[in-house]
Design an enzyme around this catalytic site. Structure first.
Site, PDB file in Angstrom:
ATOM      1  CG  ASP A  56      -0.925   0.048   8.688  1.00  0.00           C
ATOM      2  OD1 ASP A  56      -1.761   0.958   8.512  1.00  0.00           O
ATOM      3  OD2 ASP A  56      -0.868  -0.980   7.986  1.00  0.00           O
TER       4      ASP A  56
ATOM      5  CD  GLU B 230      -7.721  -1.049   8.585  1.00  0.00           C
ATOM      6  OE1 GLU B 230      -8.543  -1.030   7.667  1.00  0.00           O
ATOM      7  OE2 GLU B 230      -6.488  -0.982   8.399  1.00  0.00           O
TER       8      GLU B 230
ATOM      9  N   GLY C 108       0.844  -1.203   0.000  1.00  0.00           N
ATOM     10  CA  GLY C 108       0.000   0.000   0.000  1.00  0.00           C
ATOM     11  C   GLY C 108       0.874   1.246   0.000  1.00  0.00           C
TER      12      GLY C 108
ATOM     13  CB  THR D  79       7.377  -4.759   1.372  1.00  0.00           C
ATOM     14  OG1 THR D  79       6.154  -4.381   0.744  1.00  0.00           O
ATOM     15  CG2 THR D  79       8.558  -4.319   0.535  1.00  0.00           C
TER      16      THR D  79
ATOM     17  N   GLY E  32      -5.011   1.089   9.928  1.00  0.00           N
ATOM     18  CA  GLY E  32      -3.905   0.646  10.786  1.00  0.00           C
ATOM     19  C   GLY E  32      -3.684  -0.848  10.751  1.00  0.00           C
TER      20      GLY E  32
ATOM     21  CG  ASN F 234       4.741  -5.716   9.001  1.00  0.00           C
ATOM     22  OD1 ASN F 234       5.795  -6.037   9.525  1.00  0.00           O
ATOM     23  ND2 ASN F 234       3.881  -4.895   9.571  1.00  0.00           N
TER      24      ASN F 234
HETATM   25  O1  F6P Z   1      -1.034  -0.878   5.295  1.00  0.00           O
HETATM   26  C1  F6P Z   1      -1.656   0.294   4.958  1.00  0.00           C
HETATM   27  C2  F6P Z   1      -3.152   0.092   4.852  1.00  0.00           C
HETATM   28  O2  F6P Z   1      -3.742   1.329   4.488  1.00  0.00           O
HETATM   29  C3  F6P Z   1      -3.807  -0.465   6.097  1.00  0.00           C
HETATM   30  O3  F6P Z   1      -3.997   0.519   7.077  1.00  0.00           O
HETATM   31  C4  F6P Z   1      -5.065  -1.034   5.526  1.00  0.00           C
HETATM   32  O4  F6P Z   1      -5.529  -2.102   6.320  1.00  0.00           O
HETATM   33  C5  F6P Z   1      -4.635  -1.535   4.180  1.00  0.00           C
HETATM   34  O5  F6P Z   1      -3.450  -0.840   3.848  1.00  0.00           O
HETATM   35  C6  F6P Z   1      -5.645  -1.339   3.082  1.00  0.00           C
HETATM   36  O6  F6P Z   1      -5.182  -2.023   1.969  1.00  0.00           O
HETATM   37  P1  F6P Z   1      -5.627  -1.731   0.469  1.00  0.00           P
HETATM   38  O7  F6P Z   1      -4.975  -0.455   0.052  1.00  0.00           O
HETATM   39  O8  F6P Z   1      -5.108  -2.898  -0.286  1.00  0.00           O
HETATM   40  O9  F6P Z   1      -7.118  -1.619   0.483  1.00  0.00           O
END
Ligand code: F6P
Length: 356
Positions: free
Chosen positions: A135, A230, A10, A113, A178, A111
């Site tokens: 996060d 979340e 992400g 990665t 997070g 993580n």
């Molecule tokens: O790791 C960053 C993050 O934004 C997390 O906070 C969240 O759970 C996840 O990525 C969302 O993932 P995606 O962008 O694949 O929807």
């Protein structure tokens, strides 16, 4: 010297600022350096999709959100699985590295990665990594870049909800990102003056939340702000096995934790509840000044590691100082909020409830 950079997982604020820190330091201190950009994370490394970057590519990107290289999620658990079309991903990544005749591959990620970065390091590639994620859950560093910018965004959401919640005397549940860690919710919750903060590390009891809301009502405070991570879980869920937990979550009417908590509160109180889910807004836009400085420090420190051939390390920050942390120590570990974290203790002292 020849290096390549890739951004994986992400995105977050500060990816470009960090790459700029690496590149400008190398250009300034070595002069003769070739930098390739691998496109869309490990996908580009597997598919041999890259471009040669120029010095100018790193100008004007300090404040630019997102990543100039693109990114993608490539699950670690599938890295050693041969694709149906016969592609051996690890072999393919090593081939791209060899084809470019690299001295080092610089990887910016969180993580997942880092597990693949460690795998590549174990496979003999020269790797230096940088800790990216809103996060803040990467082991081996006190702080990741992106975290503080995301705190700004999430805090701004809470601040804005505060005014409308006050006007209407409503309960608001705000869902903060997070993943499985509560850092972002804890920090933005405190900064935004949330009344109740729910994080994965401290399972909540809905009756305790109700008690807190009733206490506030008795004190003539007609509104309440609940910041929920979340990944937050209830006390009942904390006692479940992984399998039971998955099944329970699949059977739930609401897939979002904020809506679930809101429904539960409405069932046991007479209050009107509204929900706000800022979502990916938290990862978007420019890095804040704190992150711009952190990214510059991280990036330039990574360049020093590359110059000194100190490969197989992640750049981290420990007690305010940039450090090299072995990838083997970082990979596969999460940094969660300790129950006795000073921010948790201070929050409790000022009367914030964690629903426990
Ligand atoms: O790791 C960053 C993050 O934004 C997390 O906070 C969240 O759970 C996840 O990525 C969302 O993932 P995606 O962008 O694949 O929807």
């Amino acid at each position: 010297m020849k290096i390549a950079m890739l951004t994986s997982g992400g995105d977050c604020q500060g990816l470009n600022a960090t790459m700029r820190g690496v590149a400008k330091t190398l250009y300034n201190e070595l002069g003769d350096v070739t930098i390739y950009g691998i496109l869309d994370g490990y996908k580009g490394l597997i598919e041999g999709n890259y471009k040669k970057l120029k010095k100018e590519d790193f100008s004007g990107i300090l404040t630019l959100g997102g990543t100039i290289l693109g990114t993608s999620r490539q699950p670690f658990k599938k890295m050693r699985v041969i694709e149906e079309n016969g592609v051996d991903k690890v072999k393919a990544m090593k081939e791209t590295y060899k084809k470019l005749d690299l001295d080092c591959l610089v990887i910016l990620g969180g993580n997942g990665t880092h597990k693949t970065a460690n795998l590549l390091s174990e496979e003999g590639l020269n790797i230096v990594t940088l800790p990216k994620t809103i996060d803040n859950d990467l082991w081996g560093t006190d702080v990741t870049f992106g975290f503080h910018s995301a705190i700004d965004v999430a805090t701004d959401v809470i601040d804005k909800i505060h005014t409308t919640a006050t006007s209407h005397g409503r309960i608001f549940v705000i869902e903060i990102m997070g993943h499985k860690a509560g850092w972002l919710t804890l920090y933005s919750g405190i900064a935004g003056g949330a009344d109740i903060i729910l994080i994965p590390e401290i399972p909540y009891d809905i009756n305790k939340i109700k008690d807190e809301i009733e206490k506030r009502t008795a004190d003539n405070k007609g509104f309440s702000i609940i910041a929920v991570a979340e990944g937050a879980i209830s006390v009942e869920e904390s006692k479940m096995s992984k399998k039971e937990f998955k099944a329970a979550r699949e059977n739930m009417k609401q897939s979002s934790i904020a809506y679930r908590v809101a429904d539960e509160i409405m069932e046991i109180t007479n209050h009107e509840v509204r929900v706000a889910v800022p979502g990916h807004v938290q990862r978007g836009g420019a890095p804040n000044p704190y992150d711009r400085v952190l990214c510059t420090r991280f990036g330039s420190f990574a360049a020093e590691l590359i110059k000194d051939k100190k490969y197989g390390n992640m750049v981290g920050l420990k007690n305010g100082v940039t450090v090299a942390v072995p990838l083997s120590e970082v990979a596969g570990k999460l940094k969660n909020v300790p129950a006795d974290d000073q921010a948790v203790v201070a929050a409790r002292r000022v009367g914030i409830s964690f629903g426990d």
